[in-house]
Design an enzyme around this catalytic site. Structure first.
Site, PDB file in Angstrom:
ATOM      1  N   THR A  50      63.737  46.901 -24.135  1.00  0.00           N
ATOM      2  CA  THR A  50      63.646  45.866 -25.373  1.00  0.00           C
ATOM      3  C   THR A  50      62.411  46.035 -26.269  1.00  0.00           C
ATOM      4  OG1 THR A  50      63.240  43.422 -25.270  1.00  0.00           O
ATOM      5  CG2 THR A  50      62.247  44.368 -23.457  1.00  0.00           C
ATOM      6  N   ASP A  51      62.597  45.367 -27.258  1.00  0.00           N
ATOM      7  CA  ASP A  51      61.357  45.502 -28.276  1.00  0.00           C
ATOM      8  C   ASP A  51      60.216  44.441 -27.651  1.00  0.00           C
ATOM      9  OD1 ASP A  51      62.594  42.971 -28.691  1.00  0.00           O
ATOM     10  OD2 ASP A  51      62.841  43.335 -31.009  1.00  0.00           O
ATOM     11  N   GLU A  52      60.448  43.502 -26.977  1.00  0.00           N
ATOM     12  CA  GLU A  52      59.512  42.631 -26.227  1.00  0.00           C
ATOM     13  C   GLU A  52      58.512  43.192 -25.551  1.00  0.00           C
ATOM     14  OE1 GLU A  52      60.957  38.862 -24.748  1.00  0.00           O
ATOM     15  OE2 GLU A  52      62.877  39.166 -25.488  1.00  0.00           O
ATOM     16  N   TYR A  73      58.884  38.837 -17.995  1.00  0.00           N
ATOM     17  CA  TYR A  73      60.016  39.736 -18.210  1.00  0.00           C
ATOM     18  C   TYR A  73      59.797  40.879 -19.013  1.00  0.00           C
ATOM     19  CZ  TYR A  73      63.785  41.722 -21.069  1.00  0.00           C
ATOM     20  OH  TYR A  73      64.527  42.524 -21.846  1.00  0.00           O
ATOM     21  N   LYS A 104      59.632  44.910 -17.944  1.00  0.00           N
ATOM     22  CA  LYS A 104      60.149  45.972 -18.679  1.00  0.00           C
ATOM     23  C   LYS A 104      59.357  47.035 -19.106  1.00  0.00           C
ATOM     24  CE  LYS A 104      63.978  46.595 -19.560  1.00  0.00           C
ATOM     25  NZ  LYS A 104      65.071  47.396 -18.777  1.00  0.00           N
TER      26      LYS A 104
END
Length: 359
Positions: free
Chosen positions: A133-135, A159, A163
């Site tokens: 993810t870009d998060e 989260y 990741k």
């Protein structure tokens, strides 16, 4: 080609499977634990296809995963299985650490053990594609920058931290053991079969049911939106054509504030399902769906802006999204209006459109 897909009953995973079965000649083994967000109905139309196989298994179960490798002899792994909702990670981070970190480690070890036994030609062809993810990159507040593949990691939530950890572990298995890995980091996905806890389906279904549309803070948070079927196409291109050891950012070129997204959804619903024709509003004086919008306390540690630079995948692999936000969001609303049976069965389960992440 036999592709082992983890999390194939989830939102993005099921889109990848539909893409592979409908548009390629590859075969798939779908490995999914079937947690609350897993739904085999998302791929029901392909369940009888001879190129599709399903195994219910937890990626943390080392023996089960090893047995799956031995039985199906995959030529590639596409690892999508993950706990993925920020709000849930705030309420209960333990599941995120277990699945996203320990699960990824367990899968990598099973893949490495299997890969090491392959003949040289098959070892060279094998791929472990980790979908992230870009998060993991953190927050772009106060800048006009974009996330590139070289942006340092600065995760904000349990989260995104889990990741980020899994991304680093995957790259370490490439650097240390030579396992042929590829990593992709994507922006916010939306589209058909999206689990209703996420913003877009949550707003659509709350609106249809005449419930309030809760917006965190003032709704000024910015996200880049990617239609899930475009993402599925990109992921297949990466696993079949991408360069080992590389990272590819996948984005939709659609930066929108959360309030813009919600207003757009309301406008499309006003057109396609006017309140005057919606029985849920029989005793209501409202005339437009945006009158349901309410602003609520912001999420702890809420990142202000994400934005992906997807120029690398365009230049090296020739991928660009087919859908604009305007076309994709309309298709999404139309899908939910036309597939009431699917989302009603989902809502009859554990999830009932409650707000989480603020306990």
């Amino acid at each position: 080609m036999m592709i082992l897909i983890t999390g194939g009953a989830g939102f993005i995973g099921s889109a990848v499977i539909r893409h592979i079965i409908e548009r390629t000649t590859a075969s798939v083994v779908n490995v999914d634990k079937l947690t609350y967000a897993g739904n085999v109905e998302s791929i029901a139309t392909h369940s009888d296809n001879e190129r599709y196989h399903f195994v219910q298994a937890d990626i943390c179960d080392a023996q089960k995963i090893s047995d799956i490798f031995d039985k199906y002899q995959p030529t590639a792994v596409m690892h999508l299985a993950a706990e993925s909702h920020v709000d849930r990670s705030i309420d209960g981070p333990a599941d995120f650490m277990q699945t996203n970190i320990i699960g990824t480690f367990t899968l990598l070890e099973a893949a490495r053990s299997y890969w090491s036994t392959l003949p040289e030609s098959q070892k060279i062809a094998f791929r472990f594609h980790h979908i992230s993810t870009d998060e993991v990159y953190g927050d772009l507040e106060g800048t006009e920058d974009l996330f590139t593949e070289e942006t340092p990691y600065e995760p904000s939530s349990p989260y995104s931290a889990s990741k980020a950890s899994s991304d680093h572990i995957v790259r370490a298995w490439y650097r240390t053991y030579g396992l042929p890995v590829i990593v992709t980091n994507c922006s916010n996905n939306y589209g058909p079969y999206h689990f209703p806890e996420k913003l877009i389906p949550h707003v659509i279904l709350n609106a249809l049911d005449a419930k309030s549309l809760p917006i965190y803070g003032d709704g000024s948070q910015i996200r880049d939106w990617l239609y899930v079927e475009d993402h599925a196409c990109a992921l297949y291109k990466v696993v079949t054509e991408g360069e080992v050891g590389q990272t590819y950012n996948i984005g939709g070129h659609n930066e929108k504030t959360n309030i813009e997204v919600v207003e757009t959804l309301c406008s499309i619903l006003d057109e396609l399902k006017p309140i005057s024709e919606n029985p849920a509003f029989a005793s209501s004086s409202l005339s437009k769906y945006n009158e349901l919008i309410t602003f609520v306390k912001d999420r702890p540690g809420h990142d202000v802006r994400y934005a992906i630079d997807a120029s690398k995948i365009e230049k090296t692999l020739g991928w660009v999204p087919e859908e604009s936000f305007e076309t994709g969001i309309r298709k999404t609303v139309e899908w939910y209006l036309n597939n009431e049976n699917w989302w009603k069965r989902v809502l009859n389960g554990e999830y009932q459109l409650e707000r989480i992440g603020d306990k």
